[in-house]
Design an enzyme around this catalytic site. Structure first.
Site, PDB file in Angstrom:
ATOM      1  N   SER A  46       0.829  -1.213   0.000  1.00 34.44           N
ATOM      2  CA  SER A  46       0.000   0.000   0.000  1.00 34.44           C
ATOM      3  C   SER A  46       0.865   1.265   0.000  1.00 34.44           C
ATOM      4  CB  SER A  46      -0.962  -0.008   1.184  1.00 34.44           C
ATOM      5  OG  SER A  46      -0.250  -0.064   2.389  1.00 34.44           O
ATOM      6  N   HIS A  47       2.171   1.136   0.197  1.00 40.74           N
ATOM      7  CA  HIS A  47       3.049   2.317   0.153  1.00 40.74           C
ATOM      8  C   HIS A  47       4.019   2.271  -1.018  1.00 40.74           C
ATOM      9  CE1 HIS A  47       1.868   2.703   4.498  1.00 40.74           C
ATOM     10  NE2 HIS A  47       1.579   3.866   3.988  1.00 40.74           N
ATOM     11  N   ASP A 187      -4.706   0.379   2.656  1.00 41.11           N
ATOM     12  CA  ASP A 187      -5.137  -1.020   2.742  1.00 41.11           C
ATOM     13  C   ASP A 187      -6.644  -1.136   2.502  1.00 41.11           C
ATOM     14  OD1 ASP A 187      -2.606  -2.112   3.211  1.00 41.11           O
ATOM     15  OD2 ASP A 187      -2.706  -1.568   5.322  1.00 41.11           O
TER      16      ASP A 187
HETATM   17  O1  PYC Z   1      -0.018   5.549   5.161  1.00 40.01           O
HETATM   18  O2  PYC Z   1      -1.879   6.622   5.443  1.00 40.01           O
HETATM   19  C1  PYC Z   1      -0.665   6.586   5.280  1.00 40.01           C
HETATM   20  C2  PYC Z   1       0.097   7.862   5.249  1.00 40.01           C
HETATM   21  C3  PYC Z   1      -0.422   9.107   5.348  1.00 40.01           C
HETATM   22  C4  PYC Z   1       0.637   9.964   5.275  1.00 40.01           C
HETATM   23  C5  PYC Z   1       1.770   9.235   5.132  1.00 40.01           C
HETATM   24  N1  PYC Z   1       1.436   7.953   5.121  1.00 40.01           N
END
Ligand code: PYC
Length: 333
Positions: A46-47, A187
């Site tokens: 998801s990243h 997610d």
């Molecule tokens: O994973 O939701 C996330 C997020 C927001 C800012 C940086 N990561």
């Protein structure tokens, strides 16, 4: 789900090309491609590449400056400020984290306030950077309102992730990175894309009813993890990442965002502590005895262990085929 196998070099090249094709200079594109590749390498899908369409939207709308050059200032020996001037967070972090690590190693504790950045990535790269240099790291950032504070069905907090890393000389650090929401928005979006349900307690639909349908939650609200306890930690993240940096709270980020779907402008707080200077010599043995106790318990897994194991595999990664095609389509600006 149909997938395309990409090597880590191909993932890096795809991310880098998507950034340069949409207005990033090499410095910005490299910092971002590095973070995306490390996320895919560790299995943090998801990243990883999943975020590229959002990054591109922010470049195309002009919200993010892909040529920005962050400035790092030492306000006091222990307080470091980094103004990103509208860049994606990874370049600001690459510029400022070495200064933070040096300060904490010298005087025991230091704080880094990042402002004018657009954060859409995992936070473990920041804290692991510090743990790899023998320091304890804590990082948090606020995001767009998506989470209802405990007791309410209205969103005010962001998913407000927090990461903690503890150094273990000669071993992988303890490191976790978690949304203070019941589930990270990325997610939830991936579950919606893949037609999967999410666990009960993740969120409410737009009428305030409990649901396990991720698409309805994305249109409604996410709940904090652990009820009022998670809600209190999400509040702490708002105060550290916005109150303490002077940057936007989640609700302000939304009010001032252009709604392009990319990451809003915001702040991040990163704190580094030296166990060598604070606990004194002997801390690794003391801590490892505790870790031995912990890991001797049946069923216990050290936070971060799965990512660290995934990273030993240097082979190709199976990436959602439609996502790869979408990103290839973004190479034409
Ligand atoms: O994973 O939701 C996330 C997020 C927001 C800012 C940086 N990561």
């Amino acid at each position: 789900m149909a997938t395309t196998a990409l090597t880590l070099d191909e993932i890096y090249a795809l991310a880098h090309d998507a950034m340069t094709a949409n207005g990033c200079n090499d410095e910005n594109a490299s910092a971002l491609a590095d973070i995306v590749t490390r996320a895919e390498r560790d299995g943090s899908h998801s990243h990883g590449l999943f975020r590229i369409p959002g990054y591109v939207k922010a470049l195309r709308s002009g919200k993010v400056d892909g040529k920005a050059s962050p400035t790092v200032t030492k306000v006091t020996p222990a307080v470091i400020r980094c103004e990103g001037h509208g860049c994606f967070a990874p370049l600001a972090q690459a510029s400022a984290l070495p200064v933070l690590a040096e300060a904490a190693s010298e005087i025991g504790v230091a704080a880094l306030s990042l402002t004018g950045i657009h954060h859409f990535a995992a936070l473990w790269p920041e804290t692991e950077f510090l743990a790899d240099r023998g320091l304890v790291g804590i990082a948090c950032t606020a995001y767009m309102p998506m989470v209802a504070p405990a007791g309410s069905a209205e969103k005010l907090f962001g998913t407000n992730p927090i990461s903690f890393a503890w150094p273990r000389p000669g071993r992988d650090p303890v490191c976790y990175d978690m949304a203070t929401a019941a589930m990270a928005m990325g997610d939830i979006q991936i579950a919606a894309r893949d037609g999967k349900e999410v666990p009960p307690g993740t969120g409410l639909d737009s009428d305030g009813n409990a649901t396990t349908d991720p698409a309805k939650i994305a249109a409604g609200v996410v709940l904090p993890f652990g009820g009022y306890k998670g809600s209190a930690i999400a509040l702490m993240v708002e105060l550290l990442a916005a109150g303490l940096t002077g940057e936007q709270f989640s609700y302000e980020a939304k009010e001032n965002d252009n709604g392009d779907g990319g990451p809003p402008r915001g702040g991040e707080m990163v704190i580094a502590l030296s166990p060598e200077l604070i606990a004194g010599p002997g801390w690794p043995e003391h801590v490892e005895a505790f870790m031995d106790r912990l890991t001797s318990l049946k069923g216990v897994r050290v936070p971060g262990a799965r990512r660290h194991k995934n990273r030993l595999d240097t082979g190709p990664r199976n990436i959602n085929e439609a996502l790869v095609e979408t990103i290839r389509g973004l190479l034409q600006s």
